[in-house]
Design a protein around this motif. Structure first.
Motif, PDB file in Angstrom:
ATOM      1  N   SER A 146       3.172  -2.237  -3.977  1.00 24.25           N
ATOM      2  CA  SER A 146       2.730  -3.066  -3.061  1.00 24.25           C
ATOM      3  C   SER A 146       3.311  -4.555  -3.009  1.00 24.25           C
ATOM      4  O   SER A 146       3.604  -5.194  -3.882  1.00 24.25           O
ATOM      5  CB  SER A 146       1.094  -3.177  -3.597  1.00 24.25           C
ATOM      6  OG  SER A 146       0.487  -4.236  -2.592  1.00 24.25           O
TER       7      SER A 146
ATOM      8  N   ASP B 237       1.960  -7.807  -1.561  1.00 28.87           N
ATOM      9  CA  ASP B 237       0.613  -8.489  -1.133  1.00 28.87           C
ATOM     10  C   ASP B 237       0.912 -10.129  -1.207  1.00 28.87           C
ATOM     11  O   ASP B 237       1.519 -10.507  -1.990  1.00 28.87           O
ATOM     12  CB  ASP B 237      -0.371  -7.901  -2.134  1.00 28.87           C
ATOM     13  CG  ASP B 237      -0.081  -8.083  -3.465  1.00 28.87           C
ATOM     14  OD1 ASP B 237      -0.384  -8.789  -4.113  1.00 28.87           O
ATOM     15  OD2 ASP B 237       0.246  -6.931  -3.961  1.00 28.87           O
TER      16      ASP B 237
ATOM     17  N   SER C 259      -3.322  -9.809   2.294  1.00 34.10           N
ATOM     18  CA  SER C 259      -2.565  -8.707   3.089  1.00 34.10           C
ATOM     19  C   SER C 259      -1.844  -7.817   1.883  1.00 34.10           C
ATOM     20  O   SER C 259      -1.582  -8.658   0.938  1.00 34.10           O
ATOM     21  CB  SER C 259      -1.345  -9.496   3.833  1.00 34.10           C
ATOM     22  OG  SER C 259      -0.257  -8.188   4.194  1.00 34.10           O
TER      23      SER C 259
ATOM     24  N   GLU D 216       0.746  -4.455   1.713  1.00 35.88           N
ATOM     25  CA  GLU D 216       1.631  -3.501   2.260  1.00 35.88           C
ATOM     26  C   GLU D 216       2.122  -2.538   1.080  1.00 35.88           C
ATOM     27  O   GLU D 216       3.129  -2.965   0.240  1.00 35.88           O
ATOM     28  CB  GLU D 216       2.953  -4.160   3.168  1.00 35.88           C
ATOM     29  CG  GLU D 216       2.419  -5.067   4.168  1.00 35.88           C
ATOM     30  CD  GLU D 216       3.593  -5.553   4.841  1.00 35.88           C
ATOM     31  OE1 GLU D 216       4.697  -5.300   4.535  1.00 35.88           O
ATOM     32  OE2 GLU D 216       3.191  -6.381   5.707  1.00 35.88           O
TER      33      GLU D 216
ATOM     34  N   THR E 260       3.914   0.893  -0.435  1.00 33.30           N
ATOM     35  CA  THR E 260       4.954   1.751   0.029  1.00 33.30           C
ATOM     36  C   THR E 260       4.906   3.026  -0.909  1.00 33.30           C
ATOM     37  O   THR E 260       4.511   2.683  -2.330  1.00 33.30           O
ATOM     38  CB  THR E 260       6.282   1.176   0.201  1.00 33.30           C
ATOM     39  OG1 THR E 260       6.650   0.703  -0.757  1.00 33.30           O
ATOM     40  CG2 THR E 260       6.197   0.306   1.725  1.00 33.30           C
TER      41      THR E 260
ATOM     42  N   SER F 272       1.754   5.467   3.049  1.00 30.51           N
ATOM     43  CA  SER F 272       1.878   3.760   3.095  1.00 30.51           C
ATOM     44  C   SER F 272       0.683   3.356   3.602  1.00 30.51           C
ATOM     45  O   SER F 272      -0.124   4.013   4.222  1.00 30.51           O
ATOM     46  CB  SER F 272       3.144   3.314   3.997  1.00 30.51           C
ATOM     47  OG  SER F 272       2.742   3.709   5.610  1.00 30.51           O
TER      48      SER F 272
ATOM     49  N   ASP G  37      -0.872  -0.490   5.185  1.00 22.50           N
ATOM     50  CA  ASP G  37      -0.895  -1.952   5.621  1.00 22.50           C
ATOM     51  C   ASP G  37      -2.361  -2.446   6.153  1.00 22.50           C
ATOM     52  O   ASP G  37      -2.758  -2.018   7.026  1.00 22.50           O
ATOM     53  CB  ASP G  37       0.094  -1.893   7.117  1.00 22.50           C
ATOM     54  CG  ASP G  37       0.432  -3.110   7.399  1.00 22.50           C
ATOM     55  OD1 ASP G  37       0.005  -4.232   6.765  1.00 22.50           O
ATOM     56  OD2 ASP G  37       1.349  -3.145   8.393  1.00 22.50           O
TER      57      ASP G  37
ATOM     58  N   LYS H 150      -4.998  -5.866   6.056  1.00 22.35           N
ATOM     59  CA  LYS H 150      -5.007  -7.311   6.250  1.00 22.35           C
ATOM     60  C   LYS H 150      -6.387  -7.898   6.630  1.00 22.35           C
ATOM     61  O   LYS H 150      -7.144  -7.044   7.255  1.00 22.35           O
ATOM     62  CB  LYS H 150      -3.919  -7.898   7.009  1.00 22.35           C
ATOM     63  CG  LYS H 150      -2.547  -7.655   6.851  1.00 22.35           C
ATOM     64  CD  LYS H 150      -1.566  -8.228   8.053  1.00 22.35           C
ATOM     65  CE  LYS H 150      -0.162  -7.941   7.571  1.00 22.35           C
ATOM     66  NZ  LYS H 150       0.224  -6.768   7.277  1.00 22.35           N
TER      67      LYS H 150
ATOM     68  N   LYS I 155      -6.658  -5.604  10.038  1.00 19.71           N
ATOM     69  CA  LYS I 155      -5.866  -4.410   9.940  1.00 19.71           C
ATOM     70  C   LYS I 155      -5.973  -3.338   8.946  1.00 19.71           C
ATOM     71  O   LYS I 155      -6.042  -3.917   7.808  1.00 19.71           O
ATOM     72  CB  LYS I 155      -4.500  -4.922  10.314  1.00 19.71           C
ATOM     73  CG  LYS I 155      -3.307  -3.848  10.403  1.00 19.71           C
ATOM     74  CD  LYS I 155      -1.853  -4.598  10.564  1.00 19.71           C
ATOM     75  CE  LYS I 155      -0.753  -3.521  10.928  1.00 19.71           C
ATOM     76  NZ  LYS I 155       0.540  -3.979  10.679  1.00 19.71           N
TER      77      LYS I 155
ATOM     78  N   GLU J 270      -4.249   0.116   8.471  1.00 17.34           N
ATOM     79  CA  GLU J 270      -3.127   1.116   8.967  1.00 17.34           C
ATOM     80  C   GLU J 270      -3.073   2.245   7.772  1.00 17.34           C
ATOM     81  O   GLU J 270      -2.316   1.548   6.588  1.00 17.34           O
ATOM     82  CB  GLU J 270      -1.964   0.896   9.606  1.00 17.34           C
ATOM     83  CG  GLU J 270      -2.155   0.246  10.958  1.00 17.34           C
ATOM     84  CD  GLU J 270      -1.021  -0.432  11.702  1.00 17.34           C
ATOM     85  OE1 GLU J 270      -0.130  -0.053  11.085  1.00 17.34           O
ATOM     86  OE2 GLU J 270      -1.227  -0.802  12.820  1.00 17.34           O
TER      87      GLU J 270
END
Length: 953
Positions: free
Chosen positions: A716, A718, A741, A743, A745, A795, A797, A799, A828, A830
């Motif tokens: 991650s 972040d 945030s 993210e 992967t 993944s 994503d 926020k 967000k 996703e």
């Protein structure tokens, strides 16, 4: 009124920049306390560095044990799940249908998964709450022993290691207890079912001339089962049906429409039902034949058989799932805690912690049932059929019929779960000198789980026993001679409760599984100041840790062989170990300068070596800048990791079946999103008009589900950035905002066989993670085997923005007031399970991830009386962002707010009364098919009355 201890003031001082929850101290009050008292170095979550009156380097939410008690909360998970930054993990409301997870209470920060939320106790890891997983079961933490809970809602792997991607929950236990206290609480819902009670005894004191400090607690807590029939809004469910006016997908009319009320299944019931050319028939309670009564009639809608619908009106004779719906599993638990600190001298002490927890719970579902199956037939000469029934079969020319039935003789299926957790920690803590402190510890944790399935049957015996005939002597016996020799007793299934107890005993059985989880960890921490800079001490912390996790399961042979109804299991065994080393630094740059009242950098780095996932690292960069005393900005950027757990790595799984669509079939090869499918299928030898053999599509194909020892760690990236504003011209007022945030992967995700087949050939080349998940016959090319296992394909994503405001004020003789708001805005969300654009899920604004969640509290204190009004808010949402008018007419889900009104009254300095009404306006979940039963997101308790007391002596 209650007096605040020096310790509580120290905690408040160290956390003045934290994002708080009910009870967070005002900033003006902190400044006054700082001037009035000298405080010692303490540790705050998110950092291993001991700090004197310093600021938390990352946003922190703080809840005290006293606040939980005042709100009527008897389980740590309940308060964590109410935080706007959190989503419900497994809980008694969500775990009923998870056989090995009944009653678990886990927390799920940011909704990123309980396995991505690290739970610590006094800064140390705790044994997992379920075999093969890493999430901690919060049932093992008694609320009476909790001093406070600190929640860091951000990546913290650099400081604490794996599993901290979404954040850290650090539960700090009470240490300075003098004397004994008894705490009792009870929650009575307005409607029966779901009652809760807790009784706790705590004793502590100093012994051996003050060298030994001990705290002992024993807690008993019970939560009753909640059935759908216990609540008006659940007993009158909300579902959906086929829209009879809908013609096709282009007529502008929704395919499904909302339906309120019960809708029994029209083709199965408790007495048994079957179909003939003369219609559908069933039996009365005594086994006499009768036409099936559809009540108000069939609800229009397509089904597999006759296009007339699967459901009928509320008064029909079909199977009504509402009667077998269980919303909350029962939970009964005992927790014993015994913690000791022994001072060797002024600078060194031995610390120990012992936790023992035992609890029982069970999930529950309908009795075993039988539907279409080649073995589930009744022959026309069955000895228990009446003459009228045999005449019907003879008239219609049927020598047998398929029998659809709910077999209530065997009772509901229950998944009884007993868990025992034992954890022992021994450590040494102290100060090397005025600047340096250390801590060394070793701990052992163990979890034993015993699962027992009751209400089960032997599959073969069931079919043997129901196939009854009349022998030459006029006796009713089982047709199968070998079964008779083995003791088969004929089973009468026509009607209700017609079977003999002897027949039930011969068919009925139970089965179980035992599971063991072991954790050993040891670590050493060293923190202090290495150099005095002009702006303050350069603080550092060093740590080294070792941890080993082991898990195994032993199911009964019947589960291994698959000889009972509906359940199989296989033995498992797995383990891994990890060695970690970390360094953290806090570097003050400016202090008391123009536009730099304070500027501090925080750095952290962790190296990890897993026996499974290999070497990984994590890091964090942080800055805290106060241009003026009233305003502080802070930012953090980090890399966090999560290593796969034992279940994901070593789960042996079991057999499964699936209907497979082969994308290389001539009918599908040109339907790919790009040219990759045709190119790859052709390269593999399945192009140019290839087809599977004619019989391949005629049935489900066998495969397996298992873990994957080749998994890598998740990663991650972040960051958080925000500010704290405490205007000096408004006393006791603060506002905090932090944008965050994540993210992630290489996230771990289980891949179905159809997904594997599709993306094997839709990928850029055949060299991908999907092609190895299935096997083709070398001659025909048919897919003959597959494995559904986790891979690093997903993944995230995500926020959002956290907001908190807090204001305290007094109105002369009217008392003291406090207004507090904590909220999260989700910008967000996703999630992509495969990495392919077509699978991207944009969930923000859906009911699981609404735009806004908030808690709002107004408190009033007058002398010994405190009254709190607390609102929990979820923003309006939709069921699906992909909704189209042709789908259904129930996509919108309204906003939802519940109010709790609670109070405390200090009768004297030793005796406190607590009282209140929870969900005071009896707010039910939204009347929507997706969430009318709460789904773990909305309150299903309804209005409930709360009473508690705490007596100290």
């Amino acid at each position: 009124m209650r007096m605040e201890s020096t310790l509580s003031k120290s905690i408040k001082l160290a956390l003045i920049s934290a994002v708080g929850v009910t009870g967070m101290v005002g900033f003006g009050a902190v400044a006054q306390e700082q001037e009035a008292e000298e405080v010692e170095r303490i540790e705050v979550t998110g950092s291993r560095i001991k700090r004197i009156g310093d600021l938390s380097p990352t946003p922190v939410t703080v809840v005290t044990g006293a606040q939980m008690a005042d709100m009527g909360i008897t389980n740590v998970a309940d308060i964590l799940n109410q935080l706007p930054s959190s989503t419900v993990g497994l809980s008694p409301e969500t775990s009923n249908n998870f056989i090995f997870a009944n009653g678990l209470n886990t927390t799920n920060l940011r909704g990123l998964g309980a396995d991505r939320t690290l739970v610590l106790v006094n800064g140390r890891r705790f044994v997992a709450g379920s075999n093969g997983n890493s999430a901690v079961d919060l049932n093992t933490i008694p609320t009476a022993i909790v001093e406070r809970i600190e929640v860091v809602t951000g990546g913290a792997s650099a400081v604490y290691g794996s599993d901290a991607i979404a954040g850290v929950v650090n539960i700090i236990t009470r240490k300075d207890i003098q004397g004994a206290e008894v705490d009792l609480s009870y929650i009575q819902p307005e409607q029966s079912g779901g009652e809760e009670m807790q009784a706790s005894f705590t004793f502590g004191g100093d012994y051996l001339d003050g060298k030994l400090s001990s705290v002992f607690n024993v807690t008993y807590a019970e939560q009753k089962q909640l059935k759908a029939t216990d609540r008006d809004f659940l007993s009158n469910p909300v579902g959906s049906i086929h829209n009879p006016d809908n013609v096709d997908g282009e007529d502008g009319l929704p395919a499904r429409i909302q339906y309120e009320g019960r809708k029994p299944l029209s083709w199965i019931n408790e007495a048994g039902t079957f179909f003939t050319s003369e219609g559908q028939f069933t039996f009365d309670e005594n086994g006499n034949l009768k036409p099936f009564d559809y009540g108000e009639g069939l609800i229009p809608g397509p089904d597999y058989a006759n296009n007339n619908g699967n459901y009928c009106g509320p008064s029909c004779e079909g199977y009504d799932p509402t009667n077998y719906s269980f919303i909350r599993t029962p939970l009964e638990r005992w927790v014993l805690t015994f913690n000791n600190d022994y001072e060797i001298n002024d600078d060194h002490k031995i610390v120990s912690e012992i936790t023992y927890a035992k609890y029982d719970t069970h999930g529950e579902s309908s009795p075993v049932f039988h539907t279409y199956d080649p073995a589930n037939t009744v022959k026309a000469d069955n000895a228990f059929l009446t003459a009228e029934t045999k005449a019907l079969l003879d008239r219609t020319g049927a020598d047998e019929f398929t029998f659809y039935r709910i077999d209530t003789e065997f009772g509901n299926r229950k998944y009884e779960q007993e868990r025992e957790t034992l954890r022992f920690m021994l450590g040494l803590e102290g100060a090397i000198n005025d600047n340096w402190e250390y801590s060394v510890y070793a701990q052992k944790g163990a979890l034993e789980e015993t699962t027992l399935w009751t209400g089960e049957i032997w599959d073969q015996r069931y079919h043997q026993a129901k196939d009854a005939i009349v022998d030459a002597n006029g006796n009713i016996v089982c047709r199968d001679e070998a079964a008779r020799a083995a003791g088969c007793v004929p089973l009468n299934l026509f009607g209700v409760n017609q079977a003999s107890q002897e027949a039930i005993d011969w068919v009925q059985t139970s089965a179980g599984r035992s599971a063991d989880t072991d954790q050993f960890s040891a670590g050493a921490f060293l923190s202090g100041s290495v150099y005095e800079l002009p702006a303050g001490d350069l603080g550092v912390a060093f740590s080294i840790e070792y941890r080993k996790e082991e898990a195994s399961t032993t199911p009964d042979q019947a589960l291994i062989d698959g000889t009972i109804f509906g359940n199989t299991a296989v033995p498992s065994d797995g383990d891994y170990d990890v060695t970690e080393a970390a360094i953290e630094m806090s570097i003050p740059v400016f202090d008391g300068m123009f536009l730099a009242d304070d500027l501090t950098f925080d750095l952290a780095y962790r190296w990890m070596d897993y026996s499974t996932a290999g070497k990984e690292d994590a890091w964090k960069l942080g800055v805290s800048w106060a241009p003026i005393a009233d305003l502080r900005f802070r930012a953090n950027k980090s890399k966090s990791v999560r290593a796969p757990n034992i279940g994901e790595l070593f789960d042996p799984g079991g057999q499964t079946f699936a209907s497979i669509t082969d994308v290389c079939d001539v009918a599908n090869i040109d339907q790919g999103p790009n040219e990759n499918r045709k190119k790859n299928c052709t390269a593999a030898g399945y192009g140019n008009g290839w087809n599977p053999t004619d019989d391949w599509y005629q049935g489900s194909r066998p495969g397996s589900i298992s873990g994957n020892p080749d998994l890598d760690a998740e990663t991650s990236r972040d960051y958080t950035i925000g500010f704290v504003y405490t205007p000096s011209f408004i006393e006791d007022f603060s506002v905090t905002m932090d944008y965050w945030s994540f993210e992630i992967t290489d996230a771990i995700n289980y891949i179905s066989v159809n997904t594997a087949v599709r993306y094997c050939y839709d990928s850029e080349s055949l060299d991908n993670i999907y092609c190895g998940l299935f096997t083709r016959d070398s001659v025909t090319g048919n897919i003959i085997d597959f494995v559904e296992r986790p891979v690093n394909s997903a993944s995230f994503d995500v926020k959002g923005l956290d907001i908190e405001t807090d204001y305290r004020f007094s109105l002369d003789s009217l008392g003291d007031f406090r207004i507090h708001l904590i909220a999260t805005y989700l910008e967000k969300w996703e999630y992509n399970p495969t990495g392919f654009e077509a699978d991207l899920q944009k969930d923000v604004g859906e009911y699981t991830d609404p735009r806004w969640k908030a808690r709002f509290t107004v408190s009033w204190t007058y002398d010994e009386l405190t009254i709190d009004a607390l609102a929990n808010y979820r923003h309006s949402a939709v069921a699906s962002n992909d909704w189209q008018p042709e789908n259904n007419n129930y996509n919108d889900i309204p906003s939802h707010t519940t109010w709790d009104f609670t109070g405390t009254y200090d009768v004297n300095q030793d005796w406190t009364l607590r009282f209140g009404v929870l969900n005071a306006f009896d707010k039910a979940p939204p009347r929507n098919p997706y969430v009318y039963d709460g789904d773990g997101l909305y309150d299903t308790q309804g209005r409930a009355f709360f009473l508690g007391t705490n007596y100290r002596f």
